[in-house]
Design an enzyme around this catalytic site. Structure first.
Site, PDB file in Angstrom:
ATOM      1  N   CYS A  73     100.318  45.469  31.782  1.00 29.89           N
ATOM      2  CA  CYS A  73     101.153  45.184  30.627  1.00 29.89           C
ATOM      3  C   CYS A  73     102.427  46.009  30.766  1.00 29.89           C
ATOM      4  O   CYS A  73     102.358  47.252  30.842  1.00 29.89           O
ATOM      5  CB  CYS A  73     100.373  45.610  29.372  1.00 29.89           C
ATOM      6  N   CYS A 183     107.112  40.619  31.488  1.00 31.63           N
ATOM      7  CA  CYS A 183     105.917  40.670  30.641  1.00 31.63           C
ATOM      8  C   CYS A 183     104.844  39.879  31.377  1.00 31.63           C
ATOM      9  O   CYS A 183     105.134  38.809  31.924  1.00 31.63           O
ATOM     10  CB  CYS A 183     106.219  40.026  29.283  1.00 31.63           C
TER      11      CYS A 183
HETATM   12  N1  DGL Z   1     101.644  41.356  28.401  1.00 33.49           N
HETATM   13  C1  DGL Z   1     102.427  42.354  27.841  1.00 33.49           C
HETATM   14  C2  DGL Z   1     103.557  42.870  28.659  1.00 33.49           C
HETATM   15  O1  DGL Z   1     103.502  42.772  29.867  1.00 33.49           O
HETATM   16  C3  DGL Z   1     102.495  42.587  26.386  1.00 33.49           C
HETATM   17  C4  DGL Z   1     103.082  41.557  25.538  1.00 33.49           C
HETATM   18  C5  DGL Z   1     102.869  41.919  24.092  1.00 33.49           C
HETATM   19  O2  DGL Z   1     101.720  42.174  23.729  1.00 33.49           O
HETATM   20  O3  DGL Z   1     103.840  41.937  23.355  1.00 33.49           O
HETATM   21  O4  DGL Z   1     104.516  43.388  28.147  1.00 33.49           O
END
Ligand code: DGL
Length: 259
Positions: A73, A183
């Site tokens: 993430c 993301c």
């Molecule tokens: N998948 C996440 C990232 O890479 C988080 C997205 C989120 O929960 O806002 O930032």
């Protein structure tokens, strides 16, 4: 120790894009994936909240005896990985937007970055951008609303298309030739983005680099699994189990866990 699992966590199902790269590079490794969908999106939360959630996920993976943790993430990495590394003994692999390769290769000297508010406002993101994007125009765009649509199975909806059209507009006006997906949910948007963007724009994300780094760090610490036993890939979600199962093409079993 080498037969222990790699732990992977994300705010939800997006980190499965990273799991898939890791599984392709390291098919012999056991993995445990935590989808914290109950608390998604992380992107609009404060730095303190993101740190607390990252600690909660890390401690659960450590209870499950993981040998290394992949913070799949960007939002959690850019806000919390420094503290996680200072606090816990296992190696951590983080993920950051691939600004460096985009900045090094752009011909139009304009690069678009689509990421969460939490990532774009983080100190780590600013430091990386300052370091590599000298003389290059970076068009930052918060992907407001994208993660909730993906988390509810609406990745290919008209609503998503309308959002992406809006978010791509300023980037197209600035003549970008690279779009950085900052993301881990966003690689699932690539088919739609390819339809929306002119052919010369290259879309990049950090998934493969994270998998390669995971391999390198396991090797460095002598932690690669050398056993011949068929590895297990376990998935836990504290949200909608069916949606996580679907994004994994029904190839893995997913359990509900309240964490
Ligand atoms: N998948 C996440 C990232 O890479 C988080 C997205 C989120 O929960 O806002 O930032």
């Amino acid at each position: 120790m080498s037969t222990q699992s790699i732990g992977i966590f994300d705010s939800g199902i997006g980190g499965t894009s990273i799991f898939k790269e890791i599984h392709a590079q390291l098919p012999n490794e056991h993995t445990i994936y935590l989808a914290d969908s109950k608390n998604a999106p992380y992107g609009n939360k404060s730095n303190t909240e993101i740190i607390e959630l990252s600690i909660k996920n890390t401690e659960l993976l450590l209870e499950k005896n993981c040998k290394l943790i992949v913070v799949a993430c960007n939002t959690a990495t850019t806000n919390a990985v420094k503290l996680l590394r200072e606090t816990y003994d296992v190696p951590f692999i983080g993920i950051e937007p691939a600004i460096k390769p985009a900045a090094l290769n752009t011909k139009t000297k304009a690069v678009g970055i689509l990421a969460t508010k939490g990532t774009l406002s983080s100190e780590l993101f600013h430091n990386t951008t300052d370091l590599y994007a000298n003389g290059i125009k970076i068009i930052e765009q918060i992907g407001e609303g994208i993660v909730p649509l993906i988390e509810t199975g609406k990745t290919n909806s008209d609503e998503m298309k309308a959002l992406l059209q809006t978010y791509m507009k300023p980037m197209l006006e600035a003549n970008i030739d690279y779009l950085v997906l900052g993301c881990t949910h966003y690689p699932y948007l690539i088919p739609m983005l390819l339809e929306l963007l002119p052919k010369h724009i290259k879309i990049i994300d950090s998934g493969l680099a994270v998998a390669k780094q995971t391999h390198a760090v396991l090797k460095f610490h002598n932690l690669l699994n050398t056993s011949n036993k068929t590895p297990e890939n376990t998935f836990y979600s504290n949200g909608n189990v069916a949606i996580l199962k679907a994004i994994l093409n029904d190839r893995f079993s997913v359990k509900y866990l309240d964490f």
